[in-house]
Motif scaffolding. Sequence first.
Motif, PDB file in Angstrom:
ATOM      1  N   GLU A 210      -3.565   5.878   3.375  1.00  0.00           N
ATOM      2  CA  GLU A 210      -4.129   5.085   4.479  1.00  0.00           C
ATOM      3  C   GLU A 210      -3.266   3.876   4.718  1.00  0.00           C
ATOM      4  OE1 GLU A 210      -8.268   4.676   4.295  1.00  0.00           O
ATOM      5  OE2 GLU A 210      -8.605   6.938   4.377  1.00  0.00           O
ATOM      6  N   ILE A 211      -2.649   3.337   3.566  1.00  0.00           N
ATOM      7  CA  ILE A 211      -2.011   2.128   3.692  1.00  0.00           C
ATOM      8  C   ILE A 211      -0.630   2.396   4.367  1.00  0.00           C
ATOM      9  CG2 ILE A 211      -0.724   0.401   2.233  1.00  0.00           C
ATOM     10  CD1 ILE A 211      -2.735   1.003  -0.121  1.00  0.00           C
ATOM     11  N   ALA A 212      -0.081   3.565   4.120  1.00  0.00           N
ATOM     12  CA  ALA A 212       1.190   3.683   4.815  1.00  0.00           C
ATOM     13  C   ALA A 212       0.911   3.885   6.270  1.00  0.00           C
ATOM     14  CB  ALA A 212       1.966   4.988   4.528  1.00  0.00           C
ATOM     15  N   TRP A 216       0.923  -2.797  11.049  1.00  0.00           N
ATOM     16  CA  TRP A 216       1.161  -4.190  10.613  1.00  0.00           C
ATOM     17  C   TRP A 216       0.339  -5.417  11.340  1.00  0.00           C
ATOM     18  CZ3 TRP A 216       3.113  -5.474   6.344  1.00  0.00           C
ATOM     19  CH2 TRP A 216       4.456  -4.806   5.714  1.00  0.00           C
ATOM     20  N   PHE A 217      -0.206  -5.149  12.558  1.00  0.00           N
ATOM     21  CA  PHE A 217      -1.041  -6.060  13.458  1.00  0.00           C
ATOM     22  C   PHE A 217      -2.240  -5.260  13.586  1.00  0.00           C
ATOM     23  CE2 PHE A 217      -2.587  -7.764  17.231  1.00  0.00           C
ATOM     24  CZ  PHE A 217      -2.802  -9.104  16.759  1.00  0.00           C
ATOM     25  N   ALA A 323      -4.668 -17.944   6.116  1.00  0.00           N
ATOM     26  CA  ALA A 323      -5.935 -16.930   5.718  1.00  0.00           C
ATOM     27  C   ALA A 323      -6.073 -16.007   7.167  1.00  0.00           C
ATOM     28  CB  ALA A 323      -6.901 -17.672   5.385  1.00  0.00           C
ATOM     29  N   VAL A 324      -5.929 -16.995   8.024  1.00  0.00           N
ATOM     30  CA  VAL A 324      -6.448 -16.523   9.656  1.00  0.00           C
ATOM     31  C   VAL A 324      -5.354 -15.290   9.839  1.00  0.00           C
ATOM     32  CG1 VAL A 324      -6.711 -16.730  11.798  1.00  0.00           C
ATOM     33  CG2 VAL A 324      -7.685 -18.496  10.477  1.00  0.00           C
ATOM     34  N   ALA A 325      -4.149 -15.653   9.584  1.00  0.00           N
ATOM     35  CA  ALA A 325      -2.995 -14.801   9.879  1.00  0.00           C
ATOM     36  C   ALA A 325      -2.971 -13.468   9.241  1.00  0.00           C
ATOM     37  CB  ALA A 325      -1.617 -15.468   9.677  1.00  0.00           C
ATOM     38  N   PHE A 326      -3.485 -13.757   7.775  1.00  0.00           N
ATOM     39  CA  PHE A 326      -3.599 -12.520   6.995  1.00  0.00           C
ATOM     40  C   PHE A 326      -4.610 -11.528   7.367  1.00  0.00           C
ATOM     41  CE2 PHE A 326      -1.417 -12.742   2.378  1.00  0.00           C
ATOM     42  CZ  PHE A 326      -0.624 -13.365   3.039  1.00  0.00           C
ATOM     43  N   GLY A 330      -2.783  -5.667   9.228  1.00  0.00           N
ATOM     44  CA  GLY A 330      -3.555  -4.377   8.957  1.00  0.00           C
ATOM     45  C   GLY A 330      -3.220  -3.686   7.609  1.00  0.00           C
ATOM     46  N   LYS A 331      -2.150  -4.003   7.102  1.00  0.00           N
ATOM     47  CA  LYS A 331      -1.586  -3.551   5.880  1.00  0.00           C
ATOM     48  C   LYS A 331      -2.332  -4.384   4.766  1.00  0.00           C
ATOM     49  CE  LYS A 331       2.115  -0.759   7.120  1.00  0.00           C
ATOM     50  NZ  LYS A 331       1.912   0.599   6.847  1.00  0.00           N
ATOM     51  N   VAL A 332      -2.583  -5.455   4.853  1.00  0.00           N
ATOM     52  CA  VAL A 332      -3.259  -6.282   4.041  1.00  0.00           C
ATOM     53  C   VAL A 332      -4.710  -5.695   3.843  1.00  0.00           C
ATOM     54  CG1 VAL A 332      -4.297  -8.506   3.569  1.00  0.00           C
ATOM     55  CG2 VAL A 332      -1.936  -8.681   4.156  1.00  0.00           C
TER      56      VAL A 332
END
Length: 443
Positions: A210-212, A216-217, A323-326, A330-332
């Motif tokens: 699921e991580i892969a 990214w966004f 924090a907002v950007a993180f 999606g990966k995070v």
Amino acid sequence: MDRNVKLDVHEVPKINQWLILSMQHLFAMFGATILVPVLTELSPAVALVSSGLGTLAYLVITKGKIPAYLGSSFAFIMPVIAAMSIGGPEGVMIGSFTAGIIYGITAILIKWTGINWIMNLLPPIVVGPVIMVIGLGLAGTAIEMAMNYDSDSGRYIEPMTHFSVALVTLAITILASIFFKGFFNLIPIVFGIAGGYITAAYLGLISFGEIAAAPWFHIPEFVIPFATFTPQWSWSIVLIMAPIAIVTLAEHMGDQMVLSKVAGKNFLKEPGLHRSILGDGVATIIASFIGGPPNTTYGENIGVLAITRVFSVFVVGGAAFLAVAFGFIGKVEAVIASIPGAVMGGISILLFGIIASSGMRMLIDNQIDFGVKRNLIISSVILVTGIGGAFIPVTENLEITGMALATAIGIILHAVLPDKEASYGNRSMFSSLDEQLKDKDAA
């Protein structure tokens, strides 16, 4: 300016230093901020966004004079879990909104009438045991996660494998807390989660598919009133969550005292405790509008300020933007979602115990005399009613439960029992507050 201060409150850091200084604050709050939504089944990505937006709102409301970071509040974990069982995430947002309103009303009252009334309402003998209830009431949750309890089958699944991961996580967190120095000493949760995660991966408890596959966004799963749901008022949820705001107000006052001492400024007087409390309340209301947990000031970030001597609100604001950007990466979120319950359980064993111990420390620091019967009675009743899960049914669909009931009983007992002064101890945090105000004025 004090020569030990690297950057004062309104100083702007150099561009080549700004990112790393803000990242330090982000890492300091990261572990605890994501732990709360993971435990309560809220979205960690939304929690990061609400944390950042709440901090930015706080900085604006306090006129850019208090370098404080706000993150997910541990005090609300039990109430949020209870509210989730009643009304889901939508119900939690109603409760969070109400808690934020209580902060706002309190800020107005303090502005108009001063702070003595709240000092009289919340003595250490009430606040200390209630904080202990918050921690001890979550003990069972920590162990269930650590040993992989399956609620559907009613039994533990491969308990020793998961418990071994929890113990490794716990051990790493403890070692980081005791032996690491400087900034690394402030992020033991990050080290613990990382070490536990690696151990869990080695034992085959993590699937990286699921991580892969995660983008990214992505747009976090916001819970927005009148957009994703229609708010429905619930007095049961309000009575579960709103009283906790009373307890966190006392914690907030303590944080402001510590922050004032660290920064060498009287934040209680300028911009004022009312602005600080209002900022906390607005941050919690913002969280309730997008699906995040209630917010509060973070001791970890105060620790960063103390070590780095960098008090710039621009650095704290930079951490909020990060924090907002993180929250939109999606990966995070996928990595956070893949953290096994055993890892979070290992962290929780320590954190929930620390919460309970903090309540005990408040009693010790204020030299509360348990040889005085009123103190023994108040603390005993709060502990048993809070941890035991007592409740009072008001109507068919409304009841006052657990922590809310314990808080209310503690406040009532303090009000009616004789010898009130004994409940403030010899060195009450309230008298310390007065002394600090006088000392700062004299300086």
